[in-house]
Design a protein around this motif. Structure first.
Motif, PDB file in Angstrom:
ATOM      1  N   ASN A  38     -46.829   9.511 -27.666  1.00 41.26           N
ATOM      2  CA  ASN A  38     -46.837  10.045 -28.779  1.00 41.26           C
ATOM      3  C   ASN A  38     -45.417  11.217 -28.396  1.00 41.26           C
ATOM      4  O   ASN A  38     -45.486  12.347 -28.366  1.00 41.26           O
ATOM      5  N   GLY A  39     -44.137  10.840 -29.092  1.00 34.97           N
ATOM      6  CA  GLY A  39     -43.204  11.441 -28.384  1.00 34.97           C
ATOM      7  C   GLY A  39     -41.623  11.465 -29.821  1.00 34.97           C
ATOM      8  O   GLY A  39     -42.093  10.327 -30.301  1.00 34.97           O
ATOM      9  N   LYS A  40     -41.377  12.698 -29.539  1.00 38.07           N
ATOM     10  CA  LYS A  40     -40.573  12.821 -31.276  1.00 38.07           C
ATOM     11  C   LYS A  40     -39.077  12.014 -30.419  1.00 38.07           C
ATOM     12  O   LYS A  40     -38.944  11.922 -29.769  1.00 38.07           O
ATOM     13  N   PHE A  41     -38.190  11.268 -31.460  1.00 32.42           N
ATOM     14  CA  PHE A  41     -36.897  10.844 -31.426  1.00 32.42           C
ATOM     15  C   PHE A  41     -35.985  11.771 -30.899  1.00 32.42           C
ATOM     16  O   PHE A  41     -36.116  12.333 -32.473  1.00 32.42           O
ATOM     17  N   LEU A  42     -35.241  11.660 -30.448  1.00 34.08           N
ATOM     18  CA  LEU A  42     -34.320  12.363 -30.497  1.00 34.08           C
ATOM     19  C   LEU A  42     -32.930  11.231 -30.649  1.00 34.08           C
ATOM     20  O   LEU A  42     -32.872  10.686 -29.663  1.00 34.08           O
ATOM     21  N   PRO A  43     -32.368  11.065 -31.499  1.00 37.18           N
ATOM     22  CA  PRO A  43     -31.197  10.818 -32.030  1.00 37.18           C
ATOM     23  C   PRO A  43     -29.465  11.598 -30.624  1.00 37.18           C
ATOM     24  O   PRO A  43     -30.179  12.744 -31.043  1.00 37.18           O
ATOM     25  N   TYR A  44     -29.259  10.992 -30.393  1.00 37.49           N
ATOM     26  CA  TYR A  44     -28.023  11.356 -29.003  1.00 37.49           C
ATOM     27  C   TYR A  44     -26.994  11.851 -29.983  1.00 37.49           C
ATOM     28  O   TYR A  44     -26.768  11.089 -31.506  1.00 37.49           O
ATOM     29  N   LYS A  45     -26.409  12.889 -30.325  1.00 37.09           N
ATOM     30  CA  LYS A  45     -25.506  14.026 -31.232  1.00 37.09           C
ATOM     31  C   LYS A  45     -24.458  13.402 -30.951  1.00 37.09           C
ATOM     32  O   LYS A  45     -24.322  13.234 -29.589  1.00 37.09           O
TER      33      LYS A  45
END
Lengths: 146, 146, 146, 146, 146, 146, 146, 146, 146, 146
Positions: free
Chosen positions: A137-144
Motif C-alpha cells: 500500500n503506497g501513496k500515489f505520487l503524481p509527477y510534478k
C-alpha cells in the motif's frame, strides 16, 4: 554498535526468549513487517519503540541506540538468488509493465511511493494449499510539472 | 505474428476504440492484471478468451493466435530504470529478507509461488492523497525433502 | 552457529569418521542428494533428521540446531566457474529453449517446479567410459489465469 | 540461409502441418530433445537427417543445408529470465556443489561431459499433479594428469 | 587445511629450499604445468604423488592430504587483469572463431576437451628475442547425436 | 565495404567453390590460422595477399580493399558461450596463474606477446580418439624498467 | 611478505623520513614513475635496486625481497571511480578510436606496447593554471603475419 | 544528418581523395588528434572549421552542420577489446595509482582535466623499433574547498 | 591511520559531544557539505582546518593527519541502492540529456566541473511538506580545441 | 507515433524555426527543464500544453498525442559515459553519503522525492569563468512507520 551487530544480538535474544516476530511487533505496538525490517536494519525506530523492543528482548541501551540510526539500505545482489526473494523479483520483471499500464490508467502519470508505504503478510488457509498474501500500500505520487 | 506485433496491434486498437484495460478484462471475463499481462505478451490465453478479446477490439485471427502462444518472458534491464517499476524493485531489495523471515515463521521453509499466483491493483481514496494497493496472492510451496 | 561453520564441522567429522554421503543419507533415511544439500547449507532438516545426522557424525546440539534453520540460498558467481558446475550451466544455456518447447508441448503453459523437486545422481557403468546420470523430477506448475 | 531464418521456416511449417516435435523426431529417427535442439539451431544434423526433416515439413534444400552447419551456440542472458529456464538455472545454483560432492565421491576428480551427452524429457502422471522428469546422461571425464 | 593455505606453505618451502617448478615436477615424475597447477590448487594429486612432493619440500601430511582434495576451480575476474594472463584471454577473443572454423573443418562438429587435456610451456631461443611456446593438446570430443 | 560484408562474401564464395581454409592459405602462401583470421576480419592483409585471395575465390576489388583495412577487433561476450570457445577461456582461467608462474621462472618478469605471435592447429591421430593440438608461439617481452 | 604489506611499509617509512617519490627515484637511479609503480606493487625491482631503495628508507631485507617478486597486476574496478584516474579512463574512451586511426596511419597495423613502455609526469607552469603533462612512450609492435 | 552518417561520409571522401588525417588537420589549421576526433564524432567544430574541412573533402553543407553539433560522447565496451585501445586501458589500470601519487605530490589535491586538454601522437624513430609517443597535456584543477 | 578509521573516530566523537555537522562546519569556518565530505573521507583538509576540527571534537593528531591525505574517492555500487542516494542517481538518469541540451544551449560545448564545484543543502519550509533544496554550482569548462 | 520519433520531429522543427528551449518553455508557460524533458520523452504533457508546443513548432496532432503518453523512462548505460552527464554521476558517487548525512540531520529519516521535484539550470556570470548553477528542489518524504 553497527546495524549488523544489532541484528545479530536481536536474533540471538529472540531465539533464546522463544519470541516470534509477531510478539515483537505487539511489544512495540507496530506491524510485524515494519518491526522485522527495523530489526534487520532496514528501518529506524523512534527512541520509545527502540526501548520497548529492547525491554521485550532483555537487551541493553546499545541496541536501542543502534535501532534509532537512519540505516544505509543495501542488498547483496542486484538479481537476488534466494528462491523466495527471487520469486518476488520475477513478479516485478514479469508484471512490471502491466502494473505501470494499470496504475497510469487509474491514477495518471506518477508512481507508487516506496517511502510512504506499508505492507502486510497474511496467510490464507486453503485446502488446496495455504496461500501467502502480500498487500503493498503506497501513496500515489503524481509527477510534478513545473 | 510475434508477441511484439500482437501487442502493438492491441494497443493501437484499444486507443482507437477508446477502451480501458478494465473494459478488456470484462470482455474476456478475467481480471485486469491478468488480461493486461496477456496483451503485453507475458501470459498466454486460451482460444476462447483470445477470440473474445479480438472481438472486443475488432482484431483478426492472427492476433488471436498470437495470444495463445506460450510466451518467452523477459524484461529489459536486470535492474529496472523506469521509476514506477524501480520502486517495486526497491521494495523487493529493502523488504526481501523481512518477507523471508515472516513467511518462514508463518509457513515453514518454502516459497510463495509466482506461477500459482494472482495479483490485483486497487485505488484507495484518501484525502491525504490516493493510495495504490497491490495484493499479491501466491500458493505457499514447501521445499520437498526426499 | 551459522551454516558455514555447520558445514565445516560436518565435513571435518565426515572425513574423520571415514563416512560417505551415502552413509549419511542412510543414517537419516533420506536420499544422498537431499542429505548432502542440507549438510552444505542448501536445505533445512526437521529436528529428528538433524539429530540422526549429528549422532552418526558424533556432533553436538549446535550443529543439529543449525541444520534446522531455513537457509538463505546463494551461490558465488552468476556464471559458475568450476568446470563440473559450468557444464550444467552450459546445458541450461544450450538446451533451455529446447526444454521449454518440449515441456509446453507435453504439459501446456507452465514450468517445472524447483521446490516440489527431487534429484538423483547415478553411475551407469559403460565399457566406453562410465556415465553420470542425473534425474530431475519436478512438479509441473501450470500458470494460473485469474 | 542462417540458423535464425532456418528455425523460423521450420516453426512455420511445423504449425502449418500440425506436427509435434515428437513427430519430427520420429521422422528423422532420433530423440525429441536432440531433434528439437537441431531445429532451434543448437546442434547440427548429418545430411540424411536434414533431408528427412525437410521432407517431413515440405521444406527445400536451403533449410537442409542450414541444418548441417556447425552452430555458434549462444544464449541471451547470462542469468536466464524466462521462469521455466530460470528454474533450471536455480537448480544448478542451489545443487551445483552438492552434485560436485557426489560425483567426486562416486567417480573421482572429473566432470560430466556436456558434449558426449544425452537428455530426455518425460511426463510422470501423478494424481497430485503431473511431474516433469528430465534425465541427463553424460560421460564421466576424469581430469588427465600428465 | 584448505587449498589456499596449502599453496602458501608450498610456495614458502619452495623458496626456502631454492627449488624450481621443474625440480618439483621431476620429484613427482610429472610435467611442470600439471605439477604447478596442482600446487596452486587447480588439480588434485594421487596419494603417492602428494607424498613425493611433500618429501621434496619437507612438508608434512596435512599438505599431502590437501593436495589430494578435488579442487573447486575458480578465478578472480571474468576478464583477467594481469597483463600476462590478459594476453591469453585476448588470444581467445581474437582467434576464437578462427579456431572454431578450423577445428570444425578438420574434425567435424565438436570441441577440444579441457579435461582430457595436456599443456607444455617451452622456451624457443631466438636472436631477435626468445619466444614462449605453449602447446595445448586436448582430445577432440564430437557432439553426440541421440 | 565493411568487414562483416567482406566475411559474408568470402564465406559464400568459399562454399560455392568448395574450397577449404587450407586451400585459401595455400593460395596466399600463408598459414591457415592467419589466413582464416584475416577472412573473418581479425587481421589485415597486404595488397598482394588480398588480391591472391580474391583471385582464388573469384571475388572483386571491393573485397580485396576491405581485407587491407586495419580491423577493429572485438568479440561478442566477455565470457564466451559457444562450448568450443568457452573451453579455451576455461583453460586460461584454470591455468593462467600456472603459466604466469612458469613463464616468470623461465624468462623473468614479462609477458608472451599476442601481437608478435603465431598459432597453428594440428590433428594428432590417436586410436583412443584424435586430439586437437594448438601451438601458440609469442615473443617474450620483458617489462622495461626506466 | 606480500606486496600489500610491502607497500604499507614503504609508505610509512617514506612519510617518517619525509622523502618524496622523486627522492626515492634518485636513490635507485630510476625514473619517478617506474620507482613509484614498483613501490605500489605494480613492477618488480632487480636485487640491487631493491636494496638501494630499502637503504634509503631504512627498511629490512623482507621488503627488499618482496620488491623483487613478479607482481600479479590488478586494479579495483573495471571502470575506475577516483576522479583523477577516471579522467584518464575517459581520455581512453573518448580518444581511443582517434589514436587508433592516427597510429595505423603513421605506423601501419599494430599496437603501442604497454610492456616495452616508459612514462613521465611533468609540470608545465602556466599563468592560466599549471598543466599536467604525461608522456607515454611505447614501442610500436606490428601484427605479425605468418 | 547524425554523427554516424557524418563520419561515414568523411571517411569515404578521405579515401577517395587520398588524404591523410594530417592533411585534414592542415586544412582546418588544427592538430591531427583534435581534427580526427571531430571527424569521428567526439568533438564539435566551429562553423568556419567545419566548412574548411568540407571544402577539403568536397562535402556539402549537411556534413558541415553535423560537425558543429555538440556530440553525445560514448564508447562501446566499458573494458575496450581492440588490442590497441586495450593497451591504453591497461596503462590506466596499472599506472593509475602511480600517477595519482605523483600528481598529488607535485600539484596537491586535484585532477588533470580531460576537457581543458590537448594530446599529440608522434613517431620516434628507433633502430630497435620505432616508438609511439603520446603526450597528454591537461590543466591541473585543484579541488575547490568551500 | 586510514580514512575509514578516521571517519569512525570522528563519528564517535561527534555523537559523544552531541555536535551536528553544522557545528563542525562552523568550527572550521567552511560549509556543511564540504566539511562533512572531508570527515567522510571524500575531500582533504589543509593542516589548519584539520586541527580546528580535531580541537572541536577532542581528537588527536593522528586524525588531523589523516584528514590532510588526498583521498582515493570510491563508492560501493555503480548503481546506488540506498533510496536517498538512488533518487539522486535517478535524477541524473532521467534528466541527464535534458541538462546536456540546456547547458550546451546556454554555454556552448563543454561541461560543468565536479572539481571547481560547490554544493549546499537547504530546507525550504512548506505547509504541504518541507522541501530539500540542493544547489550545485560548478565552473563551466569549454572543451579546448587545439 | 512513439516517443523517439516525436523527439526527432521536435528537434528538427526546433532547428528549422530557430527556436531555443527557452522559447519553447515560454510557449507552453512552463520551465525550460520540464519542457525540454517532455520533448526528450522523459515527462508527459497535458493536452493543452502539448497543443501549445506543437503550434509553436508547426507540428501536427500526432506529435501532440505522443507528448501526452506516460513515458517509459530509461537511459543507456548504468554508468553514463558522456563527460557532462558523468560529472553529475560522479557528484552523486562522491557526495551521496554526505547528502544523506546532512538530510537526515536536518529532516530526519526519509528521502528527497525525485517525483514531487523541480529543477532549474542557471548561468552565473563570473570573470574567472561562468558557472553552471543547478537547483534541485524535492519534497522531503519521511519513511512511514506502520
Amino acid at each position: 554498535m553497527n546495524k549488523e551487530l544489532m541484528t545479530a544480538r536481536i536474533l540471538e535474544a529472540k531465539v533464546m526468549k522463544g519470541l516470534t516476530w509477531e510478539h515483537l511487533a505487539e511489544a512495540v505496538g507496530m506491524s510485524p513487517v515494519w518491526t522485522t525490517s527495523a530489526c534487520l536494519g532496514m528501518n529506524s525506530m523512534t527512541e520509545d519503540k527502540a526501548f520497548m523492543l529492547c525491554e521485550a528482548l532483555g537487551l541493553d541501551k546499545d541496541v536501542a541506540q543502534a535501532l534509532q540510526v537512519c540505516p544505509h539500505k543495501a542488498w547483496d545482489n542486484a538479481v537476488p538468488q534466494d528462491p523466495l526473494v527471487y520469486r518476488l523479483y520475477e513478479v516485478v520483471g514479469v508484471y512490471g509493465d502491466t502494473l505501470k499500464a494499470l496504475i497510469h490508467e487509474k491514477f495518471g502519470d506518477g508512481i507508487m511511493s516506496a517511502i510512504d508505504f506499508t505492507m502486510t503478510v497474511d496467510k490464507e488457509e486453503n485446502p488446496a494449499g495455504d496461500r501467502v498474501v502480500l498487500t503493498l500500500n503506497g501513496k500515489f505520487l503524481p509527477y510534478k510539472a513545473w
